[in-house]
Structures are given as C-alpha cells and as structure tokens.
Design a protein around this motif. Sequence first.
Motif, PDB file in Angstrom:
ATOM      1  N   GLN A  48       5.635 -15.732   8.275  1.00 22.87           N
ATOM      2  CA  GLN A  48       4.247 -15.579   8.682  1.00 22.87           C
ATOM      3  C   GLN A  48       3.983 -14.216   9.323  1.00 22.87           C
ATOM      4  N   ASP A  49       4.908 -13.741  10.137  1.00 23.04           N
ATOM      5  CA  ASP A  49       4.695 -12.454  10.811  1.00 23.04           C
ATOM      6  C   ASP A  49       4.762 -11.273   9.844  1.00 23.04           C
ATOM      7  N   ALA A  50       5.361 -11.463   8.658  1.00 24.47           N
ATOM      8  CA  ALA A  50       5.470 -10.380   7.680  1.00 24.47           C
ATOM      9  C   ALA A  50       4.224 -10.227   6.818  1.00 24.47           C
ATOM     10  N   LEU A  51       3.201 -11.022   7.061  1.00 27.17           N
ATOM     11  CA  LEU A  51       1.941 -10.849   6.334  1.00 27.17           C
ATOM     12  C   LEU A  51       1.209  -9.586   6.775  1.00 27.17           C
ATOM     13  N   GLU A  52       1.510  -9.092   7.971  1.00 24.09           N
ATOM     14  CA  GLU A  52       0.967  -7.825   8.477  1.00 24.09           C
ATOM     15  C   GLU A  52      -0.556  -7.826   8.482  1.00 24.09           C
ATOM     16  N   LEU A  53      -1.143  -8.906   8.928  1.00 26.32           N
ATOM     17  CA  LEU A  53      -2.601  -9.029   8.955  1.00 26.32           C
ATOM     18  C   LEU A  53      -3.135  -8.492  10.279  1.00 26.32           C
ATOM     19  N   LYS A  54      -3.165  -7.176  10.391  1.00 26.56           N
ATOM     20  CA  LYS A  54      -3.636  -6.526  11.608  1.00 26.56           C
ATOM     21  C   LYS A  54      -3.907  -5.056  11.318  1.00 26.56           C
ATOM     22  N   SER A  55      -4.144  -4.289  12.362  1.00 26.26           N
ATOM     23  CA  SER A  55      -4.483  -2.871  12.214  1.00 26.26           C
ATOM     24  C   SER A  55      -3.246  -2.002  12.414  1.00 26.26           C
ATOM     25  N   TYR A  56      -3.175  -0.914  11.646  1.00 27.57           N
ATOM     26  CA  TYR A  56      -2.056   0.016  11.717  1.00 27.57           C
ATOM     27  C   TYR A  56      -2.571   1.451  11.655  1.00 27.57           C
ATOM     28  N   THR A  57      -1.776   2.355  12.243  1.00 28.74           N
ATOM     29  CA  THR A  57      -2.016   3.789  12.119  1.00 28.74           C
ATOM     30  C   THR A  57      -0.723   4.442  11.639  1.00 28.74           C
ATOM     31  N   PHE A  58      -0.811   5.178  10.532  1.00 31.15           N
ATOM     32  CA  PHE A  58       0.350   5.835   9.928  1.00 31.15           C
ATOM     33  C   PHE A  58       0.166   7.344   9.995  1.00 31.15           C
ATOM     34  N   GLU A  59       1.258   8.042  10.374  1.00 34.48           N
ATOM     35  CA  GLU A  59       1.224   9.503  10.469  1.00 34.48           C
ATOM     36  C   GLU A  59       2.306  10.088   9.577  1.00 34.48           C
ATOM     37  N   TYR A  60       1.918  11.034   8.739  1.00 34.57           N
ATOM     38  CA  TYR A  60       2.859  11.707   7.855  1.00 34.57           C
ATOM     39  C   TYR A  60       2.301  13.089   7.530  1.00 34.57           C
ATOM     40  N   ALA A  61       3.141  13.931   6.945  1.00 38.83           N
ATOM     41  CA  ALA A  61       2.742  15.319   6.692  1.00 38.83           C
ATOM     42  C   ALA A  61       3.543  15.873   5.537  1.00 38.83           C
ATOM     43  N   LEU A  62       3.053  16.970   4.985  1.00 35.41           N
ATOM     44  CA  LEU A  62       3.796  17.709   3.975  1.00 35.41           C
ATOM     45  C   LEU A  62       3.634  19.197   4.233  1.00 35.41           C
ATOM     46  N   GLN A  63       4.609  19.958   3.775  1.00 34.09           N
ATOM     47  CA  GLN A  63       4.563  21.411   3.938  1.00 34.09           C
ATOM     48  C   GLN A  63       5.196  22.085   2.729  1.00 34.09           C
ATOM     49  N   PRO A  64       4.413  22.820   1.939  1.00 32.03           N
ATOM     50  CA  PRO A  64       4.993  23.600   0.837  1.00 32.03           C
ATOM     51  C   PRO A  64       5.791  24.778   1.386  1.00 32.03           C
ATOM     52  N   HIS A  65       6.763  25.233   0.611  1.00 29.75           N
ATOM     53  CA  HIS A  65       7.580  26.361   1.067  1.00 29.75           C
ATOM     54  C   HIS A  65       8.153  27.103  -0.125  1.00 29.75           C
ATOM     55  N   LEU A  95       0.845  -1.188   0.000  1.00 29.48           N
ATOM     56  CA  LEU A  95       0.000   0.000   0.000  1.00 29.48           C
ATOM     57  C   LEU A  95       0.881   1.238   0.000  1.00 29.48           C
ATOM     58  N   ARG A  96       0.630   2.145  -0.952  1.00 24.36           N
ATOM     59  CA  ARG A  96       1.389   3.384  -1.036  1.00 24.36           C
ATOM     60  C   ARG A  96       0.431   4.560  -1.222  1.00 24.36           C
ATOM     61  N   VAL A  97       0.886   5.728  -0.787  1.00 24.49           N
ATOM     62  CA  VAL A  97       0.171   6.962  -1.081  1.00 24.49           C
ATOM     63  C   VAL A  97       1.003   7.749  -2.083  1.00 24.49           C
ATOM     64  N   LYS A  98       0.314   8.396  -3.021  1.00 25.00           N
ATOM     65  CA  LYS A  98       0.990   9.132  -4.082  1.00 25.00           C
ATOM     66  C   LYS A  98       0.665  10.619  -3.957  1.00 25.00           C
ATOM     67  N   PHE A  99       1.707  11.445  -4.079  1.00 27.35           N
ATOM     68  CA  PHE A  99       1.552  12.897  -4.098  1.00 27.35           C
ATOM     69  C   PHE A  99       2.117  13.421  -5.420  1.00 27.35           C
ATOM     70  N   LYS A 157       9.644  10.878 -11.632  1.00 24.99           N
ATOM     71  CA  LYS A 157       9.394  12.148 -12.318  1.00 24.99           C
ATOM     72  C   LYS A 157       8.943  13.197 -11.312  1.00 24.99           C
ATOM     73  N   ASP A 158       7.680  13.657 -11.382  1.00 19.99           N
ATOM     74  CA  ASP A 158       7.229  14.682 -10.449  1.00 19.99           C
ATOM     75  C   ASP A 158       6.265  14.134  -9.402  1.00 19.99           C
ATOM     76  N   SER A 159       6.278  12.816  -9.202  1.00 19.15           N
ATOM     77  CA  SER A 159       5.389  12.175  -8.228  1.00 19.15           C
ATOM     78  C   SER A 159       6.194  11.536  -7.109  1.00 19.15           C
ATOM     79  N   VAL A 160       5.650  11.586  -5.909  1.00 16.40           N
ATOM     80  CA  VAL A 160       6.282  11.011  -4.723  1.00 16.40           C
ATOM     81  C   VAL A 160       5.384   9.896  -4.191  1.00 16.40           C
ATOM     82  N   TYR A 161       5.966   8.712  -3.989  1.00 15.08           N
ATOM     83  CA  TYR A 161       5.233   7.563  -3.483  1.00 15.08           C
ATOM     84  C   TYR A 161       5.793   7.197  -2.104  1.00 15.08           C
ATOM     85  N   ILE A 162       4.930   7.131  -1.110  1.00 17.78           N
ATOM     86  CA  ILE A 162       5.324   6.754   0.245  1.00 17.78           C
ATOM     87  C   ILE A 162       4.676   5.415   0.577  1.00 17.78           C
TER      88      ILE A 162
END
Length: 272
Positions: free
Chosen positions: A135-152, A38-42, A108-113
Amino acid sequence: MLYKYKALDICKEVVVYRDIPRIEFVTRINNNYPNIRLRVKFDADIERKIFFRETQFGVIAEPTEYFTRAGGTQPSRIPNFMSWFDVSDGVRGITFMNKGLPAVEIIKDSVYITLLRSVYGLSADGIAGPLVPTQDALELKSYTFEYALQPHNGDWQQAEMYKQAQEFHHLPISIQADSSGELPSESSFIEISPNNLILSALKKAEDSDEVILRFFETKGETTEAEVKLFRALSRLTLVDLLEREECELPFEGNKFRLEVKPFEIVTLKLRF
C-alpha cells in the motif's frame, strides 16, 4: 503547470544560469494515480556502447546494452550510480546529475530518468510468488524532484565533471555573523588540491579530540596531494577507515603533501 489531470499534476521549473553552463530542473508532482511510472527523456544525440558513472569513492565504465540468447540486445539500466553519470564520445558529452534519482535507462541516443514508480503489490503474476500488497508503494502524494545536466567538451575527465557534480550537490551555505572574534574577514578552513581529490569527511575522531580528514582520488590518476589548513599541526597520522593508526606523516606548519594512488581513499588524523 506542465500537465494537469484529475489524478496527476506535474509542474516543471527550468533554471538557466548566466555564468554556469548547467541547466537545472525542479519537477513537482502531485500524484493520485496508482500503478504508473513517470520518466523524463533527454535526447542526447550521442550513441555509445559504454558510459561512465560515479560509484562509491570512484568512477567506473558500464555498457549501455547487453546481449541475451532469448531477447537479443537489450538496454542496460544503470546500477546504483551515486550522484552523476556521463555520456560522451570523447569530443563532446553530457553529464547528468541528480538528487536521489538513481533509476536510469539509456536506449540508443536517449536517456530516461525515472522520477516515480507506483505499484500496488509484488509478485502479481502468481508465478514468482504470492501477491504481497504494498500500500505504501502506491506513492499517492506530492513529490519534488531535482536533477540537472551539463554539456561539455572532451570526456568527463578532461571537463572535470566530477567537480561540477559536487558543486550541484553541495551548494554553499551563508550564515550572518557579528564582527567579534580573532579570525580574519576572509579565511579557508581547509584547502585540498588538485581538483581530482574529493573531500569525503571532516569530523571529530571517535576515540580522541583529534580531527579525521578523509578524501579520495576520482580521476583514476596518481596524484600529489597538497593540503593547507587554517592553523599549524602538531601531529599528522595516516589511519585506516576504522581510524586505527598506521604511521606518522611529515608536515610543515599548516601544510603537508602526500602521493595518492588512482581512486585511493586517504584517511588522516590531525592534531592541532
């Protein structure tokens, strides 16, 4: 709820402040789907050949792509950046900050996290080696991810984005106290200036009751540091990372100054 499937739920919260130009994201995932990434694209709308990333006690430039004879030009993956990286063209830019998400790719001009990668085993092709179940790397559970961006505006140095990233990672903690004691209602335990000097450690010394203070320069410039403490010093010593004394330094009451080289790590022993 952003996305809901039988085996995967994704909920994203976007935080926008009135007085802070930072946009924060909190993404919660309940994953029951194996072997996924799973990735987020900016879309940054800034295409550059290099970017800047925070590393241990400093900032370095990295290429956004590399060339191989077999595959031609390929996007570079960011190697183990710490808490932030920046993409800018010198006129404008975007700083990306995260809490524990170092896997990033710039195409190119896209960022994938990368938020999550689930695998059932290693060397699954049988060529690199035998199949090793994970087996433990299947990551079959709940997660919370925190990230941010700031233009300048300008580049990361002109905008002091290292300071903004530190503020995202080290939020203030408020503690209610009573009115007893001799300290004033407003006071600072330690002040370090200018802003390109980053506090790294403040702790008790390993072999004495003195205090160890460590900070580093993060802008790549020779800097005159000024440090102000909450009480007067009786001794100030320059030490190495193992806290071995090198030389004594001058001070005036609760203040002292010293020259710091570009990206230098300074460790001091304080006696009050």
